[in-house]
Design a protein around this motif. Structure first.
Motif, PDB file in Angstrom:
ATOM      1  N   THR A   1      14.248   2.869  -2.974  1.00 22.69           N
ATOM      2  CA  THR A   1      13.249   3.777  -2.180  1.00 22.69           C
ATOM      3  C   THR A   1      13.495   3.829  -0.739  1.00 22.69           C
ATOM      4  O   THR A   1      13.388   4.967   0.217  1.00 22.69           O
ATOM      5  CB  THR A   1      11.719   3.055  -2.129  1.00 22.69           C
TER       6      THR A   1
ATOM      7  N   HIS B   1       4.359  -5.098  -2.929  1.00 24.03           N
ATOM      8  CA  HIS B   1       3.577  -4.518  -1.933  1.00 24.03           C
ATOM      9  C   HIS B   1       4.360  -4.042  -0.617  1.00 24.03           C
ATOM     10  O   HIS B   1       3.963  -3.089  -0.152  1.00 24.03           O
ATOM     11  CB  HIS B   1       2.380  -5.561  -1.431  1.00 24.03           C
TER      12      HIS B   1
ATOM     13  N   SER C   1       7.005   2.807   2.056  1.00 18.70           N
ATOM     14  CA  SER C   1       6.731   4.434   1.521  1.00 18.70           C
ATOM     15  C   SER C   1       5.720   5.071   2.530  1.00 18.70           C
ATOM     16  O   SER C   1       5.819   6.228   2.910  1.00 18.70           O
ATOM     17  CB  SER C   1       6.420   4.396   0.299  1.00 18.70           C
ATOM     18  N   ALA C   2       4.680   4.106   3.114  1.00 24.59           N
ATOM     19  CA  ALA C   2       3.701   4.774   3.612  1.00 24.59           C
ATOM     20  C   ALA C   2       4.146   4.861   5.457  1.00 24.59           C
ATOM     21  O   ALA C   2       3.605   5.514   6.287  1.00 24.59           O
ATOM     22  CB  ALA C   2       2.431   4.202   3.612  1.00 24.59           C
ATOM     23  N   GLU C   3       5.239   4.291   5.678  1.00 23.19           N
ATOM     24  CA  GLU C   3       5.471   4.139   7.181  1.00 23.19           C
ATOM     25  C   GLU C   3       6.281   5.349   7.621  1.00 23.19           C
ATOM     26  O   GLU C   3       7.007   5.989   6.761  1.00 23.19           O
ATOM     27  CB  GLU C   3       6.539   3.043   7.487  1.00 23.19           C
ATOM     28  N   ARG C   4       5.851   5.909   8.838  1.00 23.15           N
ATOM     29  CA  ARG C   4       6.503   7.008   9.299  1.00 23.15           C
ATOM     30  C   ARG C   4       7.156   6.960  10.475  1.00 23.15           C
ATOM     31  O   ARG C   4       7.522   7.998  11.177  1.00 23.15           O
ATOM     32  CB  ARG C   4       5.389   8.177   9.471  1.00 23.15           C
TER      33      ARG C   4
ATOM     34  N   ARG D   1      -4.282  -4.803   7.396  1.00 20.39           N
ATOM     35  CA  ARG D   1      -4.115  -3.130   7.438  1.00 20.39           C
ATOM     36  C   ARG D   1      -3.152  -2.823   8.765  1.00 20.39           C
ATOM     37  O   ARG D   1      -2.555  -1.858   8.638  1.00 20.39           O
ATOM     38  CB  ARG D   1      -5.431  -2.620   7.810  1.00 20.39           C
TER      39      ARG D   1
ATOM     40  N   THR E   1       3.355  -4.188   8.280  1.00 21.65           N
ATOM     41  CA  THR E   1       4.573  -3.338   8.230  1.00 21.65           C
ATOM     42  C   THR E   1       5.440  -3.908   7.241  1.00 21.65           C
ATOM     43  O   THR E   1       5.383  -5.172   6.716  1.00 21.65           O
ATOM     44  CB  THR E   1       5.190  -3.386   9.793  1.00 21.65           C
TER      45      THR E   1
ATOM     46  N   HIS F   1      14.108   6.970   1.920  1.00 21.06           N
ATOM     47  CA  HIS F   1      13.032   6.990   3.010  1.00 21.06           C
ATOM     48  C   HIS F   1      13.888   7.143   4.285  1.00 21.06           C
ATOM     49  O   HIS F   1      13.681   7.989   5.103  1.00 21.06           O
ATOM     50  CB  HIS F   1      12.379   5.714   2.908  1.00 21.06           C
TER      51      HIS F   1
ATOM     52  N   GLU G   1       5.140  -0.481  -1.367  1.00 22.46           N
ATOM     53  CA  GLU G   1       4.325   0.316  -1.133  1.00 22.46           C
ATOM     54  C   GLU G   1       4.263   0.833   0.498  1.00 22.46           C
ATOM     55  O   GLU G   1       4.028   1.848   1.006  1.00 22.46           O
ATOM     56  CB  GLU G   1       3.084  -0.037  -1.372  1.00 22.46           C
ATOM     57  N   VAL G   2       4.137  -0.475   1.298  1.00 21.92           N
ATOM     58  CA  VAL G   2       4.204  -0.201   2.795  1.00 21.92           C
ATOM     59  C   VAL G   2       5.230   0.469   3.300  1.00 21.92           C
ATOM     60  O   VAL G   2       4.857   1.160   4.374  1.00 21.92           O
ATOM     61  CB  VAL G   2       3.861  -1.494   3.416  1.00 21.92           C
TER      62      VAL G   2
END
Length: 931
Positions: free
Chosen positions: A681, A636, A642-645, A606, A609, A685, A639-640
């Motif tokens: 992506t 994967h 794309s979720a990072e901010r 979880r 990065t 991003h 996907e990780v």
């Protein structure tokens, strides 16, 4: 018979009552403790199932156990050890002691995830009563060994992390970080744990016993007196000590509950076995710690209550095996003094020679003599049980006698320590040996001892030999430890290893090295001449990834994407790190399986990065050469990302994506779909995050530069995959940094995109140098330019120009205070990019000192003015265009001009076009001439 038992300790009770009335203000409290201890001893002695109390790693307990097993010849031996460890005990014959029985779980189900991995170890040495019981039971026909303590799962079910107080450690205990490496962070299960839990009691015993630590007190006041005692005396004294420590223990509710639950658990299991096997308690022996032998729970005894319910285990899957142990690891894990286990081994050997007791050893283990113990047991006749008599009173009154053999032994120690000291650089002589001998006797007398102990000898050797300096690596205290036996390290035999460990040794067999032995072995792999060694290389690189540092260390050779090994050299210490190799066997049946599980666990964590997932992709390609796993983890990673901010991992993402792209472009015909999607992506991003990153205080200039590096270096691939360059241009336009280094980085990005010319950039830098208020911040601008060399490497010459202008224009009062800041900025912020500047400076500046006076920097050289084309030159250009009509059409189309070629009479249309645009014709002619 009952009346005889009730009167066994009447004389001792009367004496204790009198002592309580004499030495206490009121006899109630002290009398209750003293008489309660006698009651505990009496109760344990009268139990039909014989209880044999022991202390862990005690030679006296081992001697008494061996002697009692030959006398009683029990048919069932109940042992205080985790019941799920029973199948492992037969593998002890394939090992070299000391080793530890281990339960291990990596994936927990029913316990907090932060507890993982779970590990329980029970170390076993030859000088321990439990090993004597195990060897007797396993090598004697018709004898059953039953482990009755709680299972490894229940150990953690009853655990209270963060609330249970730890065992007090001896002041002389070794550092746990270094010495307990063989046991790691495992929870120790110690058979016969016997130590005061009441700090004031231990302090009182140490002070009045004139000893430094608990191990020395036990050796002096329990170990030596019990070494020659008979069975009844040994048993009653151990029960007395266990009851004393139990009744004076602090009232920690959790600790008390766990201790009592363990006793209820063990007695419940024993009654279940007695009922199932229809065994006679008189033919059984219960081996447990003296602390638990003096129990007062209702479930105690074969006639105790059956009210305790054993809960079910959790769904955690436990693996079991044997791992190597050592004297130092046991001392560190259980808080014993350094050298105490080695001294116990020495006392064990000495007691065997003095008492002539034949110890039990597993057949086939480390030099054990075949079936000798069996013959001794078979030849002996069982001794009928007799009512016990009071042996405590006589033992407590006796005074120890001087043993002449100890004097001879002390003399031998004194000579040997002087010899060892001279080998290690000390200026020791025969006079020092005499001084050590006499000082040992003197110290023993000062401490009210009739004979010096090894601890007295150690203090005397330090006093007489060490003086004020240590010439070598080892001090005298360490030399004494080595002389007493040293840190003996055990070894698990090949047949007792898990399948993974045996597979590793089999696959490394072509190296021809004895990898199971301790120490470092050098392996030389000439893969070019012996291609079959490449498989050994693959195993070694995986071991380097999975095992602790030092187990497999490459000396020559490296593994990179797309490269094949030619020659390698390794330092291997698999025997020293045998525990780590064995624990790998708990995770899978092959190192490839374990490595794949580790990479999946790393990628799907979880806290993973995008950078860490890309690292897993690279490792899967590098070590496993698995395209399937790399594609899965790469998807994967998308996907990780794309979720990072945040942009914290941008530098690592850029570095690894570049490396993977270079590998796939050279090794495969087409790029994997996942990396194309990742670039596409990632482009969108980072364009989205770019304006915020320029103004975010948490983002560093290196991270922003890495974002720009990703966008600029991946731009061609991203655009070919359908990305829009306008998105990048808008992101740069929306960026408004205020910090100097980020401002310089933005200027570099604008130059790359064509929104800012070099002339304008040069003008801005000149303006900064001309402004006294901005000059102190100029190094930070330079830091931004240095970081910009990664995304915009074409600015290398400009950065050299900016630094040179600063040195040339700033006066010394400004330059000298600013120079250290410049150096530290370049070192901390751009150490990996500084070589680019050095190479460019070497290319730009003259190489000889004589040329320096007339040298003109290239950025100050005036470019030649462009002359307007003369008619003759224009005509020459027109002729050239007429000779290449296709080129002329392409240039005309590029310029947006329309026209058709005219006939030969009117002249070619290209000539007319060139006449209307003479400057373009001249430029095109120069371009073609240069080509």
């Amino acid at each position: 018979m009952s009346g005889t038992h009730e009167g066994t300790f009447q004389g001792l009770r009367a004496q204790l009552q009198e002592a309580a009335a004499t030495f206490a203000d009121g006899p109630d409290a002290l009398e209750g403790i003293l008489l309660g201890i006698v009651d505990d001893v009496d109760r344990a002695v009268r139990e039909p199932l014989e209880i044999f109390p022991v202390c862990h790693h005690s030679p006296a307990s081992a001697i008494a156990m061996a002697r009692r097993l030959r006398e009683k010849q029990p048919k069932v031996v109940y042992l205080e050890l985790c019941e799920d460890m029973a199948p492992l005990l037969t593998e002890l014959r394939n090992c070299k002691l000391p080793v530890a029985v281990q339960s291990f779980a990596t994936e927990v189900d029913g316990f907090p995830a932060e507890w993982s991995p779970l590990s329980v170890v029970a170390p076993i040495t030859e000088a321990s009563a439990e090993y004597q019981a195990i060897a007797y039971a396993l090598d004697t026909p018709g004898v059953e060994l039953v482990l009755v303590d709680r299972s490894s799962d229940h150990v953690f079910q009853w655990d209270a992390r963060g609330t249970e107080s730890a065992e007090p450690a001896d002041p002389a205990a070794p550092p746990a970080e270094e010495e307990a490496a063989l046991h790691g962070d495992a929870v120790g299960v110690e058979i016969g744990d016997l130590r005061p839990r009441f700090a004031e009691l231990e302090e009182y015993l140490l002070r009045h016993g004139k000893v430094r630590h608990w191990s020395e007190w036990w050796h002096q006041y329990v170990e030596l007196p019990l070494g020659d005692s008979d069975h009844d005396t040994y048993r009653q004294v151990m029960l007395l000590i266990g009851s004393l420590f139990r009744r004076l223990a602090p009232g920690d509710p959790h600790r008390v509950r766990v201790d009592e639950d363990r006793e209820r658990y063990m007695w419940t299991r024993m009654r279940e076995h007695l009922a199932a096997a229809d065994a006679d308690p008189a033919d059984c022996l219960y081996v447990c710690g003296a602390f638990h032998a003096a129990s007062r729970v209702a479930e105690f005894g074969v006639h105790g209550t059956d009210t305790f319910e054993i809960g079910p285990p959790t769904a955690t899957t436990w693996q079991h095996g044997l791992i190597p142990s050592s004297h130092a690891a046991i001392e560190a894990q259980f808080g014993l003094a350094a050298g105490s286990v080695s001294i116990a081994a020495t006392v064990w050997a000495k007691n065997l020679g003095r008492t002539r007791v034949e110890p039990f050893r597993l057949v086939g283990q480390a030099g054990a003599k075949k079936s000798r113990a069996k013959k001794a047991v078979a030849a002996a006749e069982a001794v009928p049980a007799l009512p016990p008599s009071d042996k405590l009173t006589g033992f407590l009154r006796q005074t120890p006698a001087l043993d002449r053999l100890d004097e001879a032994e002390l003399l031998g120690w004194s000579v040997e320590i002087v010899r060892a000291a001279r080998r290690n650089g000390y200026l020791a002589s025969t006079a020092d040996a005499i001084a050590v001998f006499e000082t040992s006797i003197l110290l023993a007398g000062m401490r009210d001892r009739t004979r010096p102990t090894p601890y007295d000898f150690q203090d005397a050797a330090v006093t007489c030999i060490e003086k004020d300096t240590v010439p070598g690596r080892r001090d005298v205290r360490r030399l004494v430890d080595i002389m007493m036996g040293g840190d003996r390290v055990g070894q698990v035999g090949y047949d007792a290893l898990p399948p993974l460990a045996r597979d590793v040794h089999d696959r490394l067999a072509p190296l021809g090295l004895k990898l199971q032995q301790s120490g470092v072995r050098r392996a030389l792999l000439d893969i070019a001449s012996q291609p079959e060694l490449e498989r050994c290389s693959d195993v070694l690189w995986m071991l380097r990834y999975l095992m602790p540092q030092g187990a497999a260390r490459p000396i020559m050779g490296e593994r990179k994407l797309g490269e094949r090994p030619i020659q390698e050299s390794w330092d291997l210490a698999l025997g020293t790190h045998q525990r780590a190799l064995i624990e790998l066997g708990y995770e899978g049946v092959s190192i490839e399986q374990v490595l794949e599980q580790r990479l999946r666990r790393l990628a799907y964590d979880r806290r993973a990065t995008a950078a860490s997932v890309l690292e897993a992709v690279e490792d899967a390609t590098l070590y496993l050469r698995s395209r399937r796993l790399a594609d899965e983890l790469g998807t994967h990673a998308l996907e990780v990302l794309s979720a990072e901010r945040s942009v914290d991992g941008a530098p690592e993402v850029l570095r690894r994506v570049r490396r993977l792209l270079a590998y796939y472009r050279t090794s495969e015909a087409v790029l994997p779909p996942w990396i194309e999607s990742f670039v596409k992506t990632g482009y969108a991003h980072y364009c989205t995050l770019l304006p915020t990153a320029f103004t975010d205080d948490d983002a560093t200039v290196r991270q922003v530069a890495a974002m720009l590096g990703f966008l600029f270096s991946m731009e061609s691939l991203a655009l070919s995959l359908g990305c829009d360059r306008t998105q990048l241009e808008l992101a740069v336009v929306q960026s408004h940094p205020e910090e100097p280094s980020r401002t310089a980085l933005l200027w570099a990005a604008q130059v790359h995109l064509g929104r800012l010319s070099r002339a304008d950039l040069r003008a801005r830098c000149d303006e900064l140098l001309g402004n006294p208020l901005v000059v102190p911040a100029y190094p930070r601008y330079l830091s931004g330019f240095v970081h910009a060399l990664d995304p915009v490497p074409g600015l290398t010459d400009f950065v050299v120009e900016a630094v040179s202008n600063a040195f040339g224009r700033l006066p010394d009062p400004v330059l000298l205070p600013w120079l250290p800041t410049l150096i530290t900025t370049l070192r901390s912020g751009g150490s990996e990019l500084a070589p680019l500047l050095i190479r460019e400076a070497g290319r730009t500046f003259p190489g000889r000192l004589a040329v320096l006076d007339t040298w003109v920097p290239p950025w100050r050289a005036q470019p030649e003015a462009v002359r307007p084309a003369r008619p003759a030159e224009a005509g020459h250009g027109c002729a050239l265009l007429a000779a290449h009509p296709a080129t002329c059409d392409a240039v005309a189309s590029l310029l947006g001009c329309e026209g058709t070629w005219e006939t030969a009479d009117s002249g070619p249309a290209g000539v007319a076009l060139a006449g209307r645009h003479p400057d373009t014709a001249v430029a095109l002619e120069a371009l073609l001439a240069g080509a």
